[in-house]
Design a protein around this motif. Sequence first.
Motif, PDB file in Angstrom:
ATOM      1  N   GLU A   1       2.349  -1.217   8.432  1.00 15.98           N
ATOM      2  CA  GLU A   1       1.843   0.147   8.591  1.00 15.98           C
ATOM      3  C   GLU A   1       0.894   0.609   7.503  1.00 15.98           C
ATOM      4  O   GLU A   1       0.175   1.579   7.707  1.00 15.98           O
ATOM      5  CB  GLU A   1       3.037   1.119   8.712  1.00 15.98           C
ATOM      6  N   SER A   2       0.891  -0.071   6.357  1.00 14.38           N
ATOM      7  CA  SER A   2       0.110   0.457   5.234  1.00 14.38           C
ATOM      8  C   SER A   2      -0.411  -0.662   4.339  1.00 14.38           C
ATOM      9  O   SER A   2       0.038  -1.808   4.432  1.00 14.38           O
ATOM     10  CB  SER A   2       1.005   1.383   4.395  1.00 14.38           C
TER      11      SER A   2
ATOM     12  N   ARG B   1       2.367  -2.090   2.416  1.00 17.81           N
ATOM     13  CA  ARG B   1       3.208  -3.039   3.149  1.00 17.81           C
ATOM     14  C   ARG B   1       2.540  -4.417   3.183  1.00 17.81           C
ATOM     15  O   ARG B   1       3.194  -5.444   3.090  1.00 17.81           O
ATOM     16  CB  ARG B   1       3.445  -2.515   4.571  1.00 17.81           C
TER      17      ARG B   1
ATOM     18  N   ASP C   1      13.010  -2.866  -1.155  1.00 16.94           N
ATOM     19  CA  ASP C   1      12.158  -1.685  -0.968  1.00 16.94           C
ATOM     20  C   ASP C   1      12.920  -0.426  -0.558  1.00 16.94           C
ATOM     21  O   ASP C   1      12.915   0.557  -1.268  1.00 16.94           O
ATOM     22  CB  ASP C   1      11.023  -2.039   0.022  1.00 16.94           C
ATOM     23  N   ARG C   2      13.603  -0.446   0.597  1.00 16.02           N
ATOM     24  CA  ARG C   2      14.248   0.777   1.093  1.00 16.02           C
ATOM     25  C   ARG C   2      15.769   0.635   1.148  1.00 16.02           C
ATOM     26  O   ARG C   2      16.274  -0.438   1.461  1.00 16.02           O
ATOM     27  CB  ARG C   2      13.738   1.112   2.496  1.00 16.02           C
TER      28      ARG C   2
ATOM     29  N   ARG D   1      11.247  11.173  -1.291  1.00 12.33           N
ATOM     30  CA  ARG D   1      10.013  11.731  -1.869  1.00 12.33           C
ATOM     31  C   ARG D   1       9.907  13.216  -1.551  1.00 12.33           C
ATOM     32  O   ARG D   1       9.411  14.003  -2.353  1.00 12.33           O
ATOM     33  CB  ARG D   1       8.797  10.958  -1.348  1.00 12.33           C
TER      34      ARG D   1
ATOM     35  N   ASN E   1       2.417   8.772   1.187  1.00 13.83           N
ATOM     36  CA  ASN E   1       1.808   7.497   0.783  1.00 13.83           C
ATOM     37  C   ASN E   1       0.288   7.613   0.804  1.00 13.83           C
ATOM     38  O   ASN E   1      -0.291   8.562   1.348  1.00 13.83           O
ATOM     39  CB  ASN E   1       2.315   6.291   1.600  1.00 13.83           C
TER      40      ASN E   1
ATOM     41  N   ASP F   1       1.892   5.560  -4.081  1.00 15.53           N
ATOM     42  CA  ASP F   1       1.757   4.110  -3.864  1.00 15.53           C
ATOM     43  C   ASP F   1       0.931   3.453  -4.970  1.00 15.53           C
ATOM     44  O   ASP F   1       1.347   2.469  -5.539  1.00 15.53           O
ATOM     45  CB  ASP F   1       1.135   3.712  -2.516  1.00 15.53           C
TER      46      ASP F   1
END
Length: 325
Positions: A44-45, A48, A121-122, A180, A231, A259
């Motif tokens: 997605e980013s 990532r 990460d999460r 966040r 992000n 990020d």
Amino acid sequence: MTFTRRSFLGVAAGAAAVAAVGSPIPALAANKPLTIGFSQVGAESEWRTANTASIKAAAKQAGVNLKFADAQQRQENQVKAIRSFIAQRVDVIAFSPVVETGWDTVLREAKAAKIPVILTDRAVKVSDPSLYVSFIGSDFVEEGRRAGRWLLEYDKQLGGKPLNIVELQGTVGSAPATDRKNGFAEVIAANPKLKIIRSQTGDFTRAKGKEVMEAFLKSEGKNINVLYAHNDDMAIGAIQAIEEAGLKPGKDIVIVSIDGVRGAFQAMVQGKLNVTVECNPLLGPTLMQTAQAVAAGKPVAKRVTIEEGVFPADVAAKVLPTRKY
Ligand code: AHR
């Protein structure tokens, strides 16, 4: 504004506590190459993409047989991938959970199969913390606080002006979106002149960030002073929307994001983004070390956090050439 950048090599040293919990996991035979099944959130980013590259490169370097599955931002795909890793009898399962809840059943299945699970990460919210052996990742609440502190300081420099903030949230139910949001809200609560007037998810993508920012601009117009994006990708999408609305990103609307990817540094050099709070995606080497330790039956840290910095626009040109992602 402070500029801090600490080496990722400090990660292992930053480990919080040693705790290998749950039923004992049989140690892997020393001569057998380690097989890790890794379920990634998606693509997605920019963050990532860097995270995936780091994991693949570290696996190659460590001689690990990596079975990689892209979940395309869907929890059901991750559950399927984990079940398939269990059926294939991998040595270690690692995954970056798209959302926080809903993992108990599949993680119990992994535990019953005596396959250790590492989160990267999460975080997850599970009833039994022994369902995973270690969690390697950033402190997202602190990232949100850092973004909030930067804004408080900025407002001080403006002489305490009232500021209307719009917020682009990450994926609903994901740890970085929740944390966040909370970290930022906690810090800005110190100044009642800072108000979040709109808050909506942009799912961590550029396309959604742009789309939601367009909607914010339509309904709020010139009322918006600040954009807080969870992000950089959403911030970059929003920058496009702001420009298309005839406004100047970074000036008419101050932009704070998270990020620290190269795209954000480029936007800062162009004067379109004001600050990015670092979230380090280079988790591959630590994941491989942790997986190898777990497979060897050694104790590992239950929580490994990462020290990160804050990069305001005035350091962007100097720092950009040194960025690794
Ligand atoms: O979980 C980390 C977050 O997920 C990053 O901030 C974001 O860019 C990504 O998609």
